[in-house]
Motif scaffolding. Structure first.
Motif, PDB file in Angstrom:
ATOM      1  N   PHE A  12      54.981  35.594  41.887  1.00 21.98           N
ATOM      2  CA  PHE A  12      54.775  34.159  41.708  1.00 21.98           C
ATOM      3  C   PHE A  12      53.315  33.861  41.383  1.00 21.98           C
ATOM      4  O   PHE A  12      53.009  33.080  40.478  1.00 21.98           O
ATOM      5  N   GLY A  13      52.393  34.479  42.106  1.00 21.68           N
ATOM      6  CA  GLY A  13      50.964  34.245  41.874  1.00 21.68           C
ATOM      7  C   GLY A  13      50.526  34.675  40.487  1.00 21.68           C
ATOM      8  O   GLY A  13      49.760  33.976  39.823  1.00 21.68           O
ATOM      9  N   VAL A  14      51.012  35.833  40.032  1.00 21.30           N
ATOM     10  CA  VAL A  14      50.672  36.308  38.690  1.00 21.30           C
ATOM     11  C   VAL A  14      51.236  35.360  37.640  1.00 21.30           C
ATOM     12  O   VAL A  14      50.571  35.036  36.652  1.00 21.30           O
ATOM     13  N   SER A  15      52.457  34.895  37.853  1.00 15.92           N
ATOM     14  CA  SER A  15      53.063  33.950  36.920  1.00 15.92           C
ATOM     15  C   SER A  15      52.264  32.646  36.861  1.00 15.92           C
ATOM     16  O   SER A  15      52.006  32.104  35.773  1.00 15.92           O
ATOM     17  N   GLU A  16      51.862  32.148  38.015  1.00 11.64           N
ATOM     18  CA  GLU A  16      51.067  30.911  38.062  1.00 11.64           C
ATOM     19  C   GLU A  16      49.717  31.108  37.384  1.00 11.64           C
ATOM     20  O   GLU A  16      49.243  30.235  36.651  1.00 11.64           O
ATOM     21  N   LEU A  17      49.095  32.255  37.612  1.00 15.35           N
ATOM     22  CA  LEU A  17      47.815  32.562  36.968  1.00 15.35           C
ATOM     23  C   LEU A  17      47.976  32.620  35.454  1.00 15.35           C
ATOM     24  O   LEU A  17      47.154  32.066  34.713  1.00 15.35           O
ATOM     25  N   ALA A  18      49.042  33.255  34.978  1.00 18.97           N
ATOM     26  CA  ALA A  18      49.290  33.338  33.537  1.00 18.97           C
ATOM     27  C   ALA A  18      49.475  31.945  32.937  1.00 18.97           C
ATOM     28  O   ALA A  18      48.914  31.640  31.878  1.00 18.97           O
ATOM     29  N   ALA A  46      45.453  37.446  45.886  1.00 20.85           N
ATOM     30  CA  ALA A  46      46.112  38.698  45.531  1.00 20.85           C
ATOM     31  C   ALA A  46      46.392  38.754  44.036  1.00 20.85           C
ATOM     32  O   ALA A  46      46.141  39.775  43.383  1.00 20.85           O
ATOM     33  N   ALA A  47      46.903  37.667  43.478  1.00 25.63           N
ATOM     34  CA  ALA A  47      47.221  37.628  42.047  1.00 25.63           C
ATOM     35  C   ALA A  47      45.968  37.777  41.193  1.00 25.63           C
ATOM     36  O   ALA A  47      45.960  38.541  40.222  1.00 25.63           O
ATOM     37  N   ALA A  48      44.908  37.067  41.546  1.00 27.75           N
ATOM     38  CA  ALA A  48      43.667  37.143  40.775  1.00 27.75           C
ATOM     39  C   ALA A  48      43.089  38.554  40.822  1.00 27.75           C
ATOM     40  O   ALA A  48      42.659  39.096  39.789  1.00 27.75           O
ATOM     41  N   THR A  49      43.092  39.151  41.990  1.00 24.81           N
ATOM     42  CA  THR A  49      42.572  40.510  42.137  1.00 24.81           C
ATOM     43  C   THR A  49      43.442  41.501  41.389  1.00 24.81           C
ATOM     44  O   THR A  49      42.944  42.399  40.699  1.00 24.81           O
ATOM     45  N   TYR A  50      44.756  41.348  41.493  1.00 21.89           N
ATOM     46  CA  TYR A  50      45.709  42.234  40.830  1.00 21.89           C
ATOM     47  C   TYR A  50      45.534  42.186  39.313  1.00 21.89           C
ATOM     48  O   TYR A  50      45.433  43.222  38.655  1.00 21.89           O
ATOM     49  N   VAL A  51      45.478  40.994  38.752  1.00 21.04           N
ATOM     50  CA  VAL A  51      45.352  40.850  37.298  1.00 21.04           C
ATOM     51  C   VAL A  51      43.998  41.378  36.820  1.00 21.04           C
ATOM     52  O   VAL A  51      43.919  42.086  35.807  1.00 21.04           O
TER      53      VAL A  51
END
Length: 101
Positions: free
Chosen positions: A67-73, A37-42
């Motif tokens: 949380f996923g977006v933060s981890e990806l960043a 979800a985070a990868a797709t969102y970003v």
């Protein structure tokens, strides 16, 4: 890392097409995890794809997505710092257009 290995193994068995469409190797619908979800969102934000952005937002709770977006960043800054041979702090400030501290 293990997710990449799993996907590679699935493709080598010829099941990558169904898994990429949100299906398990047995053709069952599977849930998206917070990192998907985070990868797709970003990526959708970077490409200004509002439909995909909204779709990814519905895959997990807002807290999980955050949380996923933060981890990806974090992972992106660490990797870019490694490639640039700079500190993560320097890279993060540069990406945000902040002056060097």
């Amino acid at each position: 890392m293990f997710e990449r290995i799993r996907k590679y193994a699935a493709r080598s068995r010829g099941t990558g097409a169904t898994e990429g469409a949100g299906m398990s190797p047995r053709g069952e619908r599977r849930a998206h995890n917070l990192f998907e979800a985070a990868a797709t969102y970003v990526a959708a934000r970077a490409e200004d794809d509002q439909d995909r952005l909204e779709e990814a937002s519905g895959w997990v709770s807002p807290e999980a997505l955050s949380f996923g977006v933060s981890e990806l960043a974090c992972r992106a800054v660490v990797e870019l710092a490694r490639v640039r041979a700079q500190s993560p702090r320097t890279v993060a400030r540069d990406l945000l257009g902040l002056p060097v501290a």
